[in-house]
Design a protein around this motif. Sequence first.
Motif, PDB file in Angstrom:
ATOM      1  N   SER A 384      37.192 -26.204  30.208  1.00 26.03           N
ATOM      2  CA  SER A 384      38.409 -26.902  29.804  1.00 26.03           C
ATOM      3  C   SER A 384      38.114 -27.912  28.705  1.00 26.03           C
ATOM      4  O   SER A 384      37.120 -28.623  28.736  1.00 26.03           O
ATOM      5  CB  SER A 384      39.012 -27.618  31.005  1.00 26.03           C
ATOM      6  OG  SER A 384      40.090 -28.420  30.595  1.00 26.03           O
ATOM      7  N   VAL A 385      39.005 -27.935  27.715  1.00 26.85           N
ATOM      8  CA  VAL A 385      38.879 -28.921  26.632  1.00 26.85           C
ATOM      9  C   VAL A 385      40.200 -29.664  26.457  1.00 26.85           C
ATOM     10  O   VAL A 385      40.427 -30.295  25.443  1.00 26.85           O
ATOM     11  CB  VAL A 385      38.498 -28.225  25.306  1.00 26.85           C
ATOM     12  CG1 VAL A 385      37.098 -27.633  25.396  1.00 26.85           C
ATOM     13  CG2 VAL A 385      39.495 -27.144  24.956  1.00 26.85           C
ATOM     14  N   SER A 405      40.986 -16.869  38.296  1.00 33.24           N
ATOM     15  CA  SER A 405      40.896 -17.549  37.008  1.00 33.24           C
ATOM     16  C   SER A 405      41.762 -18.797  36.974  1.00 33.24           C
ATOM     17  O   SER A 405      41.555 -19.677  36.155  1.00 33.24           O
ATOM     18  CB  SER A 405      41.311 -16.596  35.875  1.00 33.24           C
ATOM     19  OG  SER A 405      42.617 -16.108  36.083  1.00 33.24           O
ATOM     20  N   GLU A 406      42.724 -18.890  37.878  1.00 36.57           N
ATOM     21  CA  GLU A 406      43.581 -20.063  37.918  1.00 36.57           C
ATOM     22  C   GLU A 406      43.031 -21.152  38.856  1.00 36.57           C
ATOM     23  O   GLU A 406      43.689 -22.157  39.067  1.00 36.57           O
ATOM     24  CB  GLU A 406      44.991 -19.669  38.373  1.00 36.57           C
ATOM     25  CG  GLU A 406      45.842 -19.033  37.288  1.00 36.57           C
ATOM     26  CD  GLU A 406      45.660 -17.530  37.232  1.00 36.57           C
ATOM     27  OE1 GLU A 406      44.823 -16.999  37.988  1.00 36.57           O
ATOM     28  OE2 GLU A 406      46.342 -16.882  36.417  1.00 36.57           O
ATOM     29  N   TYR A 407      41.867 -20.906  39.466  1.00 38.82           N
ATOM     30  CA  TYR A 407      41.388 -21.865  40.455  1.00 38.82           C
ATOM     31  C   TYR A 407      40.212 -22.717  39.967  1.00 38.82           C
ATOM     32  O   TYR A 407      39.837 -23.673  40.601  1.00 38.82           O
ATOM     33  CB  TYR A 407      40.937 -21.130  41.730  1.00 38.82           C
ATOM     34  CG  TYR A 407      41.953 -20.160  42.257  1.00 38.82           C
ATOM     35  CD1 TYR A 407      43.313 -20.453  42.214  1.00 38.82           C
ATOM     36  CD2 TYR A 407      41.561 -18.946  42.782  1.00 38.82           C
ATOM     37  CE1 TYR A 407      44.250 -19.560  42.682  1.00 38.82           C
ATOM     38  CE2 TYR A 407      42.495 -18.041  43.258  1.00 38.82           C
ATOM     39  CZ  TYR A 407      43.833 -18.348  43.205  1.00 38.82           C
ATOM     40  OH  TYR A 407      44.748 -17.452  43.674  1.00 38.82           O
ATOM     41  N   ALA A 412      41.863 -26.596  36.284  1.00 36.86           N
ATOM     42  CA  ALA A 412      41.752 -28.052  36.172  1.00 36.86           C
ATOM     43  C   ALA A 412      42.277 -28.531  34.827  1.00 36.86           C
ATOM     44  O   ALA A 412      42.959 -29.560  34.728  1.00 36.86           O
ATOM     45  CB  ALA A 412      40.295 -28.475  36.354  1.00 36.86           C
ATOM     46  N   GLY A 413      41.964 -27.758  33.783  1.00 34.27           N
ATOM     47  CA  GLY A 413      42.468 -28.106  32.457  1.00 34.27           C
ATOM     48  C   GLY A 413      43.973 -28.034  32.393  1.00 34.27           C
ATOM     49  O   GLY A 413      44.626 -28.886  31.780  1.00 34.27           O
ATOM     50  N   MET A 414      44.544 -27.027  33.029  1.00 32.95           N
ATOM     51  CA  MET A 414      45.987 -26.869  33.051  1.00 32.95           C
ATOM     52  C   MET A 414      46.636 -28.052  33.765  1.00 32.95           C
ATOM     53  O   MET A 414      47.640 -28.608  33.299  1.00 32.95           O
ATOM     54  CB  MET A 414      46.348 -25.558  33.752  1.00 32.95           C
ATOM     55  CG  MET A 414      47.831 -25.320  33.945  1.00 32.95           C
ATOM     56  SD  MET A 414      48.149 -23.799  34.862  1.00 32.95           S
ATOM     57  CE  MET A 414      47.453 -24.199  36.469  1.00 32.95           C
ATOM     58  N   ASN A 436      45.517 -23.491  48.418  1.00 33.24           N
ATOM     59  CA  ASN A 436      44.801 -24.753  48.206  1.00 33.24           C
ATOM     60  C   ASN A 436      45.139 -25.354  46.845  1.00 33.24           C
ATOM     61  O   ASN A 436      45.206 -26.575  46.693  1.00 33.24           O
ATOM     62  CB  ASN A 436      43.293 -24.539  48.304  1.00 33.24           C
ATOM     63  CG  ASN A 436      42.832 -24.322  49.738  1.00 33.24           C
ATOM     64  OD1 ASN A 436      43.589 -24.591  50.683  1.00 33.24           O
ATOM     65  ND2 ASN A 436      41.620 -23.829  49.914  1.00 33.24           N
ATOM     66  N   THR A 437      45.329 -24.482  45.855  1.00 29.71           N
ATOM     67  CA  THR A 437      45.571 -24.949  44.493  1.00 29.71           C
ATOM     68  C   THR A 437      47.038 -25.270  44.232  1.00 29.71           C
ATOM     69  O   THR A 437      47.370 -26.268  43.598  1.00 29.71           O
ATOM     70  CB  THR A 437      45.085 -23.898  43.468  1.00 29.71           C
ATOM     71  OG1 THR A 437      43.710 -23.611  43.713  1.00 29.71           O
ATOM     72  CG2 THR A 437      45.263 -24.405  42.040  1.00 29.71           C
ATOM     73  N   PHE A 438      47.933 -24.431  44.749  1.00 32.85           N
ATOM     74  CA  PHE A 438      49.341 -24.554  44.385  1.00 32.85           C
ATOM     75  C   PHE A 438      50.236 -25.020  45.522  1.00 32.85           C
ATOM     76  O   PHE A 438      51.390 -25.372  45.291  1.00 32.85           O
ATOM     77  CB  PHE A 438      49.857 -23.213  43.854  1.00 32.85           C
ATOM     78  CG  PHE A 438      49.117 -22.729  42.651  1.00 32.85           C
ATOM     79  CD1 PHE A 438      49.372 -23.268  41.402  1.00 32.85           C
ATOM     80  CD2 PHE A 438      48.142 -21.752  42.755  1.00 32.85           C
ATOM     81  CE1 PHE A 438      48.686 -22.835  40.288  1.00 32.85           C
ATOM     82  CE2 PHE A 438      47.444 -21.317  41.647  1.00 32.85           C
ATOM     83  CZ  PHE A 438      47.703 -21.858  40.410  1.00 32.85           C
ATOM     84  N   GLY A 439      49.745 -24.980  46.743  1.00 32.00           N
ATOM     85  CA  GLY A 439      50.567 -25.370  47.881  1.00 32.00           C
ATOM     86  C   GLY A 439      50.868 -24.172  48.768  1.00 32.00           C
ATOM     87  O   GLY A 439      50.642 -23.012  48.410  1.00 32.00           O
TER      88      GLY A 439
END
Length: 1023
Positions: A384-385, A405-407, A412-414, A436-439
């Motif tokens: 992430s940048v 790929s979304e975890y 984190a960057g998103m 865990n990531t989205f609810g």
Amino acid sequence: MVNAKANNELTYVEEPFLAHLEKVGWTVERWKGGKGCRTDFSDIILESYARAALLDLNPWLTDSQADDLVTELHSFEGLSLIDRNREGDDRLAVGLSAYNEETGEDNQPVRLIDYAVQKNNSFLAVSQFRIQRLEKEIIPDIVLFVNGLPLIVVECKSPTLKEPFFDSVVQIERYKREFPDLFSYNQFIISTCRQTSKYTTITGNAENYLEWKEPYPFPLSDIDPTGGIVPSQEKLVWGMLSLSNFLDIVRNYMVWDGAIKKVPRYMQYRGARKLVERIRTDRKGGTIWHTQGSGKSLSMMYVIRQMYHSDDLKDWKIILIVDRDDLEKQLLQTSVVLGYTVNVAKSIEGAKQLISSEASDITLAMIHKFGETSEKDGQKKKVSVFPELNASDKILVMIDEAHRSEYGELAAGMIKAMPNAVRVAFTGTPITATTNTFGGVFDTYNMRQAVEDGVVVEIRYEGRAENSTVIDEEAMNGKFVDIFGYANDDEKQDIMCRYTLKGYMEADVVIRAKAADMLEHYIGTVFQNGFKAQVAAFDREAAYRYKKAFEELLAAKITALKVNNPDCIDIALLEKLKVECIISSGTDDVNRHPHLKALVDRTDKDAIVGEEGSFKTSFAKGGYTGIVIVSDMLLTGFDAPIEQVLYLDKKLVNHNLLQAIARVNRTCGKDKTCGYVVDYVGITQHLKEALSEYSSLEGVSEEDKDPMLSLTEDVDRLNSAYNEILTFIRDEVCYDVSTQTESVIEELVAVEELRDEYNDLFKKLSKYYDRVLPNPVALQYRDGYKQLAFIRESVANRTRDPRYSRKDASAKVRAIIEEYLTVSGVGVEVPQIDILSSDFIAGIEKPDKTDRAVVDELEYAVREYIIENTPRDPELFERFSEHLNEILETLKGNWKELRKALEKFIKNDIFNARNAENTYGYEAVNEMPFFSLLRKEVFGDKKFEDLTEAEFNSLKSLTDDCLSRLKTDTAKRDFWEHDMQIRQTRAEIRSKLLDMEVTAPSISSKINDIVQKIIELGREHYK
């Protein structure tokens, strides 16, 4: 019987439908075939309601403007059914326009419906809505009007009918043909027998009707406080037609996709509504678990549309995130369908600019746009940048097919870029990391539900690895599996010693052995029904070698089939079959793998697997690519309904495995009853591990954790279906199927209820016989199945009823049936020829036929002939029908005499027809039917010879006038296409009938009916 069924329809279907419409807010009027508030039966729009609504919703309109706009509401000049409905939808969405005399504004929008304030509209349900125009008449059971515009047509059928849904669809199709203006503003059509209630749009056919299975947001206790079983009909009324839901669906959920109009499925509506309410009430995200094939991309667009039509949410920014090119393309296509402009982030900088913008717009970005490639410890990785770009709390981020790929760091960057955004994951394969990531999961539609709803088909698993499990992974280089189930322990050990995993999985001898098994399975199980296959190879080299092996084996198979083809494989089509390999290019293919580079360079991926590519196109339309071999590509996200089998020779785990097996579960016509996953690497343990992730998710039952069926389950179903039909023949038909086959046929022909039940049982048996074939287990049922098919086809031939034809069997099973029928002689036993042909009687006079069998065939053939010809000569064929019934009743049970009487009836009465009667100077075929019809309508049962001279002369003069008028008028070009010309002809004929009142005063009350019959008869003879 007819009256009883009509009473059942009214009492048990139509009235309960109306009662629940009243409960959810509709005003109900029972017109009983009357005009109601209309001035004429030809009126379809309720003009008084439409005019009142125009003035109430647009108070600046003048009375004369309202009148003009009502006229405009009728106007769809020259448009087809589809185009007029599309235009009608546009009017409902944006309204009409008029000059505002108060402000001087030109083309000011004129609202037809107030979507925001429900009470500002009129909601009227009319039962028995008669429409009559010229010689046509229909009476839809229920029509729902909003502000005078007909938005819903409901056709009710008695649950006592054998096929109420089929009968209803046929009737609705007739409505669409004869009165297309009834559907100018139609949103959807409903067919109901109460226990099963289905809906579709005007572009849907019988296969596209759906059930609305949940009345969200209403609990079932609201519908039935006693806790009883709530019928399908009531769920649909409350879920789709409650006033708030209905306006919501019309405004936000109706979609045109090219020439196809789409209406939401219940889970799409429920999921989108829940998400919007979560955003509205507590700005909370979460996970929507909707299985593959359930339309998640469209659900996301429904959310956007609903938000943009809401005053409190229309200023939100929408970010759509995907992780694959094909999903990006799919979402773009879906957004175009709904008319939205989507900004696509082409680069990292582009993504930053679009996200940081304060505009309330829609942005589509690949997850990879949230990171850059960096190299660490010799490995390339996305990191992430992104800084914080937009701190607004009015951002909704929707992630399609949220996976690993979304975890990680990209996720984190998103999150860092939009720290206050509401994030929602849409996935068909949720795992713990998703929630865990989205609810947590807040709406579920799993594969079992989708199979029950017909949204997807079942997936059947077949294991080719020994016990379908992994064996001694360490000895096999940590991973490789024994697919040679026939090898003994020493042979297995020898294989383990000689090969590393890569060497083993790429070995020509191994690949050829597997390819041979795959090809046999494909040709025997999938190819014959017109479906296609995907092979998942271990790596790119294995995929390349699979292609060579398949092509060599296919050529050898075709040669062998030309010598011996017991299963009637279509060799000509098989010779056109293509095997393609779709792999990605490697970084050093030029030097290390030139053969792979050459394959990639000469392969046109889009021509093979694009939307109009050869793989996705049916064989019948020239899509001859039947097998596609891949390594990594196309295993997830690739949507090709025509694909029925996945041959898995690659280890997949977690969500990738679940995604891959779902490639074969899309529906694709009636012949695709299931999808197949054939496993050569032993995935069952990995599947259990992947599915175990579901266990921590709320609302998941044990059966939901396994979306696949085993071969054993299908064999059990086949055995059950086979025994069920044999038991039925023994206990209900009361004959022995093996020794009394002819008696079984005769009884089924004679008793419609038995015939229908046998047909249902046979279709069930065919379904599972098709699915088990060509597994050797099916062979033990082969002879019995052929005999049962022989019985069904014999019944179909004798009754001439297309519902019992073998045409509804799959192509694979149909080939077996037809081969047997040809040998047995039943395939052409009663060809569909005219009973006046000299071949007809000869064709049924076979020495092995009983008198009863011949009588059955004669009766059904004569009845069919009478039904087909009655419109061309009603009086004659009604007499024939009465005579037939008299013969059958008088000689009931005396099969020998009945046979003689029926043969005589055909040879004498039917064959000679009008030629054996006095035609009084009229041409027998095209003129005498008018003279006879008018005689019956004017003078009732009086025969010609019983008429007085004055009556006869008046009747002849009337007939001459009618024939002269019809011949003259119908000679005009396209006469039957012009309503005005038909009206003039009707008026002339009516005036002649009025003159006849002097001779026959009794006709005064039925003149209009007689005119209609003459016009209809004229259409038959003077087209």
